[in-house]
Design a protein around this motif. Sequence first.
Motif, PDB file in Angstrom:
ATOM      1  N   ALA A 252       0.831  -1.211   0.000  1.00  0.00           N
ATOM      2  CA  ALA A 252       0.000   0.000   0.000  1.00  0.00           C
ATOM      3  C   ALA A 252       0.861   1.254   0.000  1.00  0.00           C
ATOM      4  CB  ALA A 252      -0.922  -0.011   1.215  1.00  0.00           C
ATOM      5  N   LEU A 253       1.938   1.235   0.768  1.00  0.00           N
ATOM      6  CA  LEU A 253       2.813   2.409   0.834  1.00  0.00           C
ATOM      7  C   LEU A 253       3.525   2.647  -0.495  1.00  0.00           C
ATOM      8  CD1 LEU A 253       4.338   2.015   4.409  1.00  0.00           C
ATOM      9  CD2 LEU A 253       2.511   3.552   3.667  1.00  0.00           C
ATOM     10  N   TYR A 254       3.953   1.576  -1.152  1.00  0.00           N
ATOM     11  CA  TYR A 254       4.576   1.732  -2.472  1.00  0.00           C
ATOM     12  C   TYR A 254       3.621   2.427  -3.438  1.00  0.00           C
ATOM     13  CZ  TYR A 254       9.049  -0.790  -2.373  1.00  0.00           C
ATOM     14  OH  TYR A 254      10.350  -1.159  -2.161  1.00  0.00           O
ATOM     15  N   ALA A 289      -4.363  13.364   2.257  1.00  0.00           N
ATOM     16  CA  ALA A 289      -5.101  12.135   2.562  1.00  0.00           C
ATOM     17  C   ALA A 289      -4.193  10.913   2.473  1.00  0.00           C
ATOM     18  CB  ALA A 289      -6.280  11.992   1.601  1.00  0.00           C
ATOM     19  N   ALA A 290      -3.285  10.918   1.485  1.00  0.00           N
ATOM     20  CA  ALA A 290      -2.365   9.789   1.331  1.00  0.00           C
ATOM     21  C   ALA A 290      -1.415   9.692   2.517  1.00  0.00           C
ATOM     22  CB  ALA A 290      -1.573   9.937   0.032  1.00  0.00           C
ATOM     23  N   VAL A 291      -0.920  10.843   2.986  1.00  0.00           N
ATOM     24  CA  VAL A 291      -0.024  10.844   4.151  1.00  0.00           C
ATOM     25  C   VAL A 291      -0.753  10.340   5.385  1.00  0.00           C
ATOM     26  CG1 VAL A 291       1.290  12.319   5.715  1.00  0.00           C
ATOM     27  CG2 VAL A 291       1.459  12.663   3.243  1.00  0.00           C
ATOM     28  N   VAL A 292      -1.979  10.832   5.576  1.00  0.00           N
ATOM     29  CA  VAL A 292      -2.771  10.393   6.736  1.00  0.00           C
ATOM     30  C   VAL A 292      -3.056   8.898   6.650  1.00  0.00           C
ATOM     31  CG1 VAL A 292      -5.001  10.617   7.898  1.00  0.00           C
ATOM     32  CG2 VAL A 292      -3.792  12.662   7.099  1.00  0.00           C
ATOM     33  N   ILE A 297      -2.073   3.414   8.456  1.00  0.00           N
ATOM     34  CA  ILE A 297      -1.789   2.015   8.114  1.00  0.00           C
ATOM     35  C   ILE A 297      -0.605   1.501   8.927  1.00  0.00           C
ATOM     36  CG2 ILE A 297      -0.910   0.514   6.289  1.00  0.00           C
ATOM     37  CD1 ILE A 297      -2.582   2.143   4.303  1.00  0.00           C
ATOM     38  N   VAL A 298       0.459   2.304   8.977  1.00  0.00           N
ATOM     39  CA  VAL A 298       1.661   1.883   9.701  1.00  0.00           C
ATOM     40  C   VAL A 298       1.383   1.765  11.195  1.00  0.00           C
ATOM     41  CG1 VAL A 298       4.009   2.540  10.316  1.00  0.00           C
ATOM     42  CG2 VAL A 298       3.215   2.841   7.969  1.00  0.00           C
ATOM     43  N   ILE A 299       0.724   2.780  11.774  1.00  0.00           N
ATOM     44  CA  ILE A 299       0.445   2.765  13.216  1.00  0.00           C
ATOM     45  C   ILE A 299      -0.453   1.592  13.576  1.00  0.00           C
ATOM     46  CG2 ILE A 299      -0.700   4.014  15.081  1.00  0.00           C
ATOM     47  CD1 ILE A 299       0.265   6.601  13.799  1.00  0.00           C
ATOM     48  N   THR A 304      -1.540  -3.411  16.305  1.00  0.00           N
ATOM     49  CA  THR A 304      -2.552  -4.465  16.419  1.00  0.00           C
ATOM     50  C   THR A 304      -2.150  -5.808  15.832  1.00  0.00           C
ATOM     51  OG1 THR A 304      -3.601  -3.768  14.336  1.00  0.00           O
ATOM     52  CG2 THR A 304      -4.378  -2.727  16.366  1.00  0.00           C
ATOM     53  N   SER A 305      -1.182  -5.850  14.937  1.00  0.00           N
ATOM     54  CA  SER A 305      -0.886  -7.121  14.273  1.00  0.00           C
ATOM     55  C   SER A 305       0.398  -7.737  14.811  1.00  0.00           C
ATOM     56  CB  SER A 305      -0.763  -6.926  12.757  1.00  0.00           C
ATOM     57  OG  SER A 305       0.434  -6.264  12.429  1.00  0.00           O
TER      58      SER A 305
END
Length: 371
Positions: A252-254, A289-292, A297-299, A304-305
């Motif tokens: 997703a980040l790529y 929005a992409a930065v947020v 996603i990272v946090i 949680t995972s």
Amino acid sequence: MTDTTETVQRQAEYSPRIREVVNALMDYALVLAIIYNSNSLWALAGDNFSLSCFVLLAVCMAYMLCCWREARHRLHRVGSAMLVLVLATVIGQLVMAVSHGGSGYTNGTWFQYALIVPALMGCMLMRGHEYVRKVLLNRLVVVAAVFAAISVVLWAASSFLLLPPSHVERLSWVHNVPPIYSYADVYYNVQDAHVLGMTVWRNSSIFNEPPCAVAFYGMVLAIDLYIGKKVHWGADLCIIGALVTSLSTGGALYVLVLLVPLLWKAMLHVQRRGLRYALLSVAALVSIAAVVAGTRIVISKMATSYSGQTHLLDFTEGFRIWWQRPLTGFGFDSDEYIWTHYMSAYRDGMGYTSGLLFLLIHGGLVLALYM
């Protein structure tokens, strides 16, 4: 016109065609050898990583021989650059080996850095900048897109249509790893994930785990969008599909990091000033929005995972391990020691999330600076 003259003319006509065919075959052979050596299950499933190194080196040498005639005028520059890189890597390896009591002389990392990396560089230099950008990178993108498209189709078929695998593989060199389901050796199911209450496979393509597939396809996407002479949007869509279906944070980040700048570039080329300002405002909102989204996603993954927490520990513990021997690290033959004394406390299998940390732990700042 004599028969001899006709024969010479015919040979002159066919010679460029033959050269083009040979160049294409060697380009595709080099691309496939690179993929074979890039943590593909073609090599790892049979514990043939060393073989993949030799294959890549052999293909590189054959590639340079094929370029010999066309690149004679720059052979001395190519040879000088390769010699400098070989000497630098050999000296670095010798420093590492001497500082750790002579261990590591025959380590596979030595072989890769001292021989394969200079050979790959030689291939690029022999071809020349323009050929690499116009032709070789295009062929890399095409091959990657083919594997990406196959992986997306088989991922969907195996996840939603329950398509059975052709056979099952196991990694003989790793313990406590579930079986790997192979689909004619062009796609492998390695890990599953829970999405919206469903259990689906994570697309790992031909690699040993989804993050490896993400790293490969992400780099190819970046090459096509920002380095190659021509952008192949159809191929890029296939690659983006592979990144998304990997169900990986990195995938997703790529996509976010590589596509958002293109949006800005497109907006800046709009001719009408008023429309351009309006679209740039939209691009700014999309970027925010992409930065947020990327941050969340990272946090979320880290908090949680299990995978995210393991990756976080890889970084924190990896830094702590390296800091104990920051200059020369623990040596190339120290995997078992590092595993026994550090990593076994929190990780179920060998490995490091960060390639930089891998270099720092094994070779310290000396190796990291060389690389």
